[in-house]
Design an enzyme around this catalytic site. Structure first.
Site, PDB file in Angstrom:
ATOM      1  N   TYR A 136       0.868  -1.188   0.000  1.00  0.00           N
ATOM      2  CA  TYR A 136       0.000   0.000   0.000  1.00  0.00           C
ATOM      3  C   TYR A 136       0.901   1.233   0.000  1.00  0.00           C
ATOM      4  O   TYR A 136       1.882   1.290   0.753  1.00  0.00           O
ATOM      5  CB  TYR A 136      -0.894  -0.006   1.242  1.00  0.00           C
ATOM      6  CG  TYR A 136      -1.707   1.260   1.437  1.00  0.00           C
ATOM      7  CD1 TYR A 136      -1.444   2.126   2.507  1.00  0.00           C
ATOM      8  CD2 TYR A 136      -2.735   1.592   0.576  1.00  0.00           C
ATOM      9  CE1 TYR A 136      -2.181   3.285   2.694  1.00  0.00           C
ATOM     10  CE2 TYR A 136      -3.490   2.750   0.765  1.00  0.00           C
ATOM     11  CZ  TYR A 136      -3.215   3.593   1.822  1.00  0.00           C
ATOM     12  OH  TYR A 136      -3.945   4.741   1.995  1.00  0.00           O
ATOM     13  N   ASP A 141       9.278   2.623  -1.004  1.00  0.00           N
ATOM     14  CA  ASP A 141       8.312   3.349  -0.171  1.00  0.00           C
ATOM     15  C   ASP A 141       8.645   3.015   1.287  1.00  0.00           C
ATOM     16  O   ASP A 141       8.230   1.981   1.806  1.00  0.00           O
ATOM     17  CB  ASP A 141       6.888   2.920  -0.519  1.00  0.00           C
ATOM     18  CG  ASP A 141       5.868   3.596   0.379  1.00  0.00           C
ATOM     19  OD1 ASP A 141       4.662   3.457   0.111  1.00  0.00           O
ATOM     20  OD2 ASP A 141       6.276   4.265   1.349  1.00  0.00           O
ATOM     21  N   LYS A 151       5.632   9.837   8.329  1.00  0.00           N
ATOM     22  CA  LYS A 151       5.398   9.374   9.705  1.00  0.00           C
ATOM     23  C   LYS A 151       6.437   9.853  10.730  1.00  0.00           C
ATOM     24  O   LYS A 151       6.320  10.951  11.256  1.00  0.00           O
ATOM     25  CB  LYS A 151       5.269   7.847   9.698  1.00  0.00           C
ATOM     26  CG  LYS A 151       4.041   7.390   8.874  1.00  0.00           C
ATOM     27  CD  LYS A 151       3.825   5.925   8.911  1.00  0.00           C
ATOM     28  CE  LYS A 151       2.756   5.486   7.921  1.00  0.00           C
ATOM     29  NZ  LYS A 151       1.413   5.432   8.482  1.00  0.00           N
TER      30      LYS A 151
HETATM   31  P1  KE4 Z   1      -0.342   8.725   4.382  1.00  0.00           P
HETATM   32  O1  KE4 Z   1      -0.851   9.394   3.126  1.00  0.00           O
HETATM   33  O2  KE4 Z   1      -1.444   7.982   5.125  1.00  0.00           O
HETATM   34  O3  KE4 Z   1       0.448   9.691   5.302  1.00  0.00           O
HETATM   35  O4  KE4 Z   1       0.737   7.631   3.967  1.00  0.00           O
HETATM   36  C1  KE4 Z   1       0.347   6.663   3.034  1.00  0.00           C
HETATM   37  C2  KE4 Z   1       1.282   5.470   3.135  1.00  0.00           C
HETATM   38  C3  KE4 Z   1       2.264   5.322   2.173  1.00  0.00           C
HETATM   39  N1  KE4 Z   1       3.129   4.284   2.220  1.00  0.00           N
HETATM   40  C4  KE4 Z   1       3.071   3.369   3.214  1.00  0.00           C
HETATM   41  C5  KE4 Z   1       4.047   2.238   3.233  1.00  0.00           C
HETATM   42  C6  KE4 Z   1       2.087   3.477   4.228  1.00  0.00           C
HETATM   43  O5  KE4 Z   1       2.021   2.545   5.204  1.00  0.00           O
HETATM   44  C7  KE4 Z   1       1.175   4.548   4.193  1.00  0.00           C
HETATM   45  C8  KE4 Z   1       0.073   4.708   5.230  1.00  0.00           C
HETATM   46  N2  KE4 Z   1       0.033   3.728   6.253  1.00  0.00           N
HETATM   47  C9  KE4 Z   1      -1.264   3.471   6.835  1.00  0.00           C
HETATM   48  C10 KE4 Z   1      -1.098   2.341   7.862  1.00  0.00           C
HETATM   49  N3  KE4 Z   1      -1.095   1.076   7.268  1.00  0.00           N
HETATM   50  C11 KE4 Z   1      -1.861   4.694   7.439  1.00  0.00           C
HETATM   51  C12 KE4 Z   1      -3.078   4.454   8.300  1.00  0.00           C
HETATM   52  C13 KE4 Z   1      -4.332   4.974   7.647  1.00  0.00           C
HETATM   53  O6  KE4 Z   1      -4.490   4.791   6.411  1.00  0.00           O
HETATM   54  O7  KE4 Z   1      -5.171   5.547   8.396  1.00  0.00           O
END
Ligand code: KE4
Length: 428
Positions: free
Chosen positions: A145, A240, A268
């Site tokens: 993801y 990523d 993060k």
């Molecule tokens: P954000 O756009 O949510 O800041 O990051 C997206 C993203 C990109 N790449 C990786 C590897 C990620 O894990 C994420 C977002 N992680 C999720 C948790 N599995 C965020 C939690 C959520 O979607 O509320």
């Protein structure tokens, strides 16, 4: 049963004015077929819900809270920065300090640009790869993801070239067409796609240790294989590391493995809990970005002084405390407790951990791809999740999510958690 009546009332209210009652789907607890609790405050490794229930937290706001919640150094940094102003839209010194730190700590990064989320980071890294190579196709892996980027909300499709199919309404088929989706940990599938369409492929993007399908390890040599085949075909390799960056090691997975991508997405931890993302890599690629180059990207709040002050304070504290070494030790104690609990309850489940990230898969099978995770006993996971929550431990509300340990988790917390895990396994 813990009283969660105020959370229930809030959720009822929320659903009238927020889609699904949440600002991000995973928070709706659909994967555990229940209703979410609402948090009132968090400090260290603990959170308190609006009904006053105290929980040991192993989600850590999905990764950012590596020091624990509201660490004093981060609060102080935000306070000092805020007194000078909360946003300028003008270059500020924090931006240079953060860029320099990322370039110094992340092996492959020579230049970096700040954005406001992990999604923005991966979205722009892809646009940059396409702009730099002049090619359109992107290869991603099932189970990885990368945020809610249109061209990455694509599931494995059918068809010779495994053309993706939209994984969300609202994503045009034409966008999905440019995304090729392959099984993770399958070198033959990658060789086949490059044999068929190598000259059309702008980049491969992957989580080098996928943590959005639990926690899956790349097979021995797999990351180097991806590095070699992309270099051979003039495609870029994008890691990523939004989740793993500054988490599994100071320099992320690329420090752990010695495999250096062309571009890296980050997020993060670098914001200390405030909205942030970043992407960086080879200077000759990054220099294709506006205003110097033809690939456009922008952001009103990019490089926000509060987010960068918070992130810098957090990263410097990790460095000062040799945080990654300490997290490995705490993670190892957590693993020992979990393995002992599995032993005592006779549950033959699969446990994966790297540093302070972990996942307990409710299956005895080997986990090498998201297809393996889909064979887990989700009903047992749900029973475990709710039993642990009732006993005061909050794990991620989905079998497809990783858990996070912070520097705020003490030996007592880990010992208490092991007792709860044993009890919750008994209930699963
Ligand atoms: P954000 O756009 O949510 O800041 O990051 C997206 C993203 C990109 N790449 C990786 C590897 C990620 O894990 C994420 C977002 N992680 C999720 C948790 N599995 C965020 C939690 C959520 O979607 O509320």
């Amino acid at each position: 049963m813990a009283d969660r009546s105020l959370s229930r009332k809030l959720f009822e209210n929320a659903r009238q004015v927020i889609p699904g009652g949440v600002n991000s789907p995973v928070r709706a607890f659909r994967n555990v077929e229940g209703e979410p609790f609402f948090v009132s405050r968090a400090r260290g490794c603990r959170i308190w819900d609006v009904d006053g229930n105290e929980l040991i937290d192993y989600v850590g706001t999905w990764g950012p809270a590596i020091l624990g919640h509201a660490p004093a150094v981060v609060l102080e940094a935000i306070h000092q920065a805020a007194k000078a102003g909360v946003s300028f839209g003008i270059p500020n010194p924090h931006e240079v300090e953060m860029a320099r730190l990322i370039c110094d700590w992340v092996p492959s990064v020579e230049k970096v640009r700040m954005v406001n989320s992990g999604t923005e980071a991966t979205m722009t890294a892809i646009r940059l790869a396409r702009g730099f190579t002049g090619r359109d196709k992107i290869v991603k892996f099932d189970g990885c993801y990368h945020g809610h980027v249109d061209s990455l909300l694509v599931a494995a499709g059918s068809g010779a070239l495994t053309h993706g199919k939209p994984d969300s309404a609202g994503v045009p088929a034409a966008f999905a067409d440019e995304t090729l989706v392959l099984p993770f940990n399958d070198p033959e599938a990658v060789e086949k796609i490059f044999a068929e369409a190598g000259e059309e492929i702008a980049a491969i993007i992957l989580e080098p240790i996928p943590a959005n399908a639990g926690l899956i390890f790349p097979k021995e040599g797999y990351l180097q294989f991806l590095r070699d085949i992309t270099a051979k075909h003039g495609a870029l390799l994008i890691f990523d590391e939004v989740m793993t960056g500054f988490r599994v090691a100071k320099g992320g997975v690329q420090e752990l493995t010695g495999v250096t991508p062309d571009l890296t997405a980050l997020g993060k931890v670098i914001g200390g809990g405030l909205p942030v993302g970043a992407f960086g890599g080879r200077a000759d690629i990054m220099d294709h970005l506006a205003p110097d180059g033809p690939v456009y990207q922008a952001g009103t709040l990019s490089g926000n002084p509060l987010a960068l002050a918070a992130g810098l304070a957090q990263l410097r504290e990790m460095e000062k405390q040799d945080g990654w070494e300490r997290l490995n030790r705490v993670g190892s104690a957590f693993e020992q407790g979990t393995m002992a609990a599995l032993e005592k309850t006779g549950k033959n489940f699969t446990f994966h951990r790297v540093g302070s990230m972990f996942c307990l898969f409710f299956t005895p099978e080997k986990i090498e791809s998201v297809t393996d995770v889909k064979c887990a006993d989700f009903a047992a996971f749900r029973r475990f999740f709710w039993a642990a929550l009732e006993a005061g431990v909050y794990f991620a509300p989905s079998q497809y999510e990783a858990g996070f340990i912070s520097l705020a988790h003490t030996e007592e917390d880990i010992a208490r958690t092991a007792e709860v895990v044993e009890k919750a396994l008994g209930a699963s």
